[in-house]
Design a protein around this motif. Structure first.
Motif, mmCIF file in Angstrom:
data_model
loop_
_atom_site.group_PDB
_atom_site.id
_atom_site.type_symbol
_atom_site.label_atom_id
_atom_site.label_comp_id
_atom_site.label_asym_id
_atom_site.label_seq_id
_atom_site.Cartn_x
_atom_site.Cartn_y
_atom_site.Cartn_z
ATOM 1 N N CYS A 74 0.821 -1.211 0.000
ATOM 2 C CA CYS A 74 0.000 0.000 0.000
ATOM 3 C C CYS A 74 0.856 1.262 0.000
ATOM 4 O O CYS A 74 2.046 1.234 0.309
ATOM 5 C CB CYS A 74 -0.911 0.016 1.238
ATOM 6 S SG CYS A 74 -2.261 -1.174 1.171
ATOM 7 N N ASP A 139 -3.379 5.105 0.254
ATOM 8 C CA ASP A 139 -4.292 4.061 0.732
ATOM 9 C C ASP A 139 -4.634 4.289 2.201
ATOM 10 O O ASP A 139 -5.803 4.243 2.588
ATOM 11 C CB ASP A 139 -3.655 2.678 0.551
ATOM 12 C CG ASP A 139 -3.500 2.304 -0.912
ATOM 13 O OD1 ASP A 139 -4.450 2.516 -1.685
ATOM 14 O OD2 ASP A 139 -2.420 1.813 -1.287
ATOM 15 N N TYR A 140 -3.595 4.530 3.018
ATOM 16 C CA TYR A 140 -3.807 4.694 4.460
ATOM 17 C C TYR A 140 -3.093 5.929 4.976
ATOM 18 O O TYR A 140 -2.031 6.312 4.483
ATOM 19 C CB TYR A 140 -3.280 3.481 5.233
ATOM 20 C CG TYR A 140 -4.145 2.249 5.127
ATOM 21 C CD1 TYR A 140 -5.291 2.107 5.901
ATOM 22 C CD2 TYR A 140 -3.815 1.226 4.243
ATOM 23 C CE1 TYR A 140 -6.095 0.976 5.803
ATOM 24 C CE2 TYR A 140 -4.599 0.093 4.137
ATOM 25 C CZ TYR A 140 -5.742 -0.021 4.923
ATOM 26 O OH TYR A 140 -6.533 -1.147 4.819
ATOM 27 N N TYR A 160 -7.031 9.761 1.822
ATOM 28 C CA TYR A 160 -6.957 8.302 1.943
ATOM 29 C C TYR A 160 -8.102 7.633 1.207
ATOM 30 O O TYR A 160 -9.184 8.193 1.053
ATOM 31 C CB TYR A 160 -6.962 7.881 3.413
ATOM 32 C CG TYR A 160 -8.272 8.126 4.128
ATOM 33 C CD1 TYR A 160 -9.219 7.104 4.257
ATOM 34 C CD2 TYR A 160 -8.571 9.363 4.675
ATOM 35 C CE1 TYR A 160 -10.416 7.315 4.909
ATOM 36 C CE2 TYR A 160 -9.777 9.584 5.329
ATOM 37 C CZ TYR A 160 -10.694 8.563 5.442
ATOM 38 O OH TYR A 160 -11.887 8.778 6.098
ATOM 39 N N SER A 161 -7.834 6.405 0.758
ATOM 40 C CA SER A 161 -8.879 5.636 0.080
ATOM 41 C C SER A 161 -9.342 4.439 0.901
ATOM 42 O O SER A 161 -10.433 3.914 0.664
ATOM 43 C CB SER A 161 -8.369 5.153 -1.281
ATOM 44 O OG SER A 161 -7.235 4.316 -1.124
ATOM 45 N N LYS A 162 -8.522 3.993 1.860
ATOM 46 C CA LYS A 162 -8.872 2.794 2.631
ATOM 47 C C LYS A 162 -9.121 3.083 4.110
ATOM 48 O O LYS A 162 -10.019 2.475 4.704
ATOM 49 C CB LYS A 162 -7.778 1.729 2.479
ATOM 50 C CG LYS A 162 -7.664 1.198 1.058
ATOM 51 C CD LYS A 162 -6.670 0.044 0.958
ATOM 52 C CE LYS A 162 -6.637 -0.508 -0.457
ATOM 53 N NZ LYS A 162 -5.688 -1.645 -0.605
#
Length: 219
Positions: A74, A139-140, A160-162
């Motif tokens: 990630c 991602d994080y 962020y996406s996650k």
């Protein structure tokens, strides 16, 4: 806890290569050297680099493993990285992840950058900047006791996406209530998006009593 005791403890939950062990063992001397020049760890706490700082950082990895979150591979931003926590220990553990460590205080990023370079961490980029000024999306987001949640969340809400994995302490219920009531929280969050994990369920040191990991998941 010294380096060898740390390695023995962490290997019970995470397989380590010889290079990872070597890098973890190098942290004590590196932080002692740099802390003498630029104070990023309390003088009274420098003897607890592994038990209070490296393990605290790796609580992010423990929570991720317990909850099926895959961090390796990630893109991860460490907001308010200070001298490199939690980003550097996580970058050692997850060599396949790409880490951006950012802090608005330049002298702290000098330490984080020097430690990452000394360890040969090619998966770490250190930036002297405020998180909200950085372009792109990760991602994080990870962080360690940077600010109250209602102040911190607007800095990273679009970054962020996650999810967000945030190491915190104190009256977290009050902080979560204020976050959900804030303009940014009302717009983008629900109570079900926020999880709380007590670190002392993994780490028995009294230092971890009351310390928490807050997981804000993506919608």
């Amino acid at each position: 806890m010294d380096g060898k005791e740390f390695i023995s403890f962490i290997k019970a939950g995470f397989p380590l290569s010889a290079q990872q062990e070597e890098r973890f063992l190098a942290l004590d001397a590196l932080y002692r050297e740099w802390n003498a020049k630029i104070n990023v760890i309390s003088r009274k706490d420098i003897d607890a680099v592994y038990s209070h700082h490296v393990l605290h950082s790796l609580a992010v990895a423990k929570y991720a493993a317990q909850n099926g979150l895959e961090l390796d591979g990630c893109s991860i931003i460490d907001v308010g990285c200070g001298g490199g926590f939690p980003g550097i220990p996580l970058a050692i553990l997850f060599p396949g992840a790409q880490f951006t460590l950012c802090d608005s205080v330049g002298k702290k990023t000098i330490v984080a950058s020097a430690v990452a370079e000394s360890l040969g961490l090619s998966n770490v980029k250190v930036v002297n900047a405020r998180a909200e000024s950085l372009p792109g999306r990760f991602d994080y987001v990870v962080s360690r006791a940077v600010a109250s949640l209602e102040d911190f969340y607007p800095w990273v809400a679009g970054k962020y996406s996650k999810g967000i994995l945030c190491l915190k302490g104190g009256d977290i219920n009050e902080e979560i209530s204020r976050l959900l009531a804030s303009p940014s929280g009302r717009k983008t969050l629900r109570p079900g998006n926020i999880g709380v994990w007590k670190l002392d369920t993994w780490l028995s040191d009294p230092y971890y009593e009351g310390k928490l990991l807050i997981h804000i998941s993506a919608l």
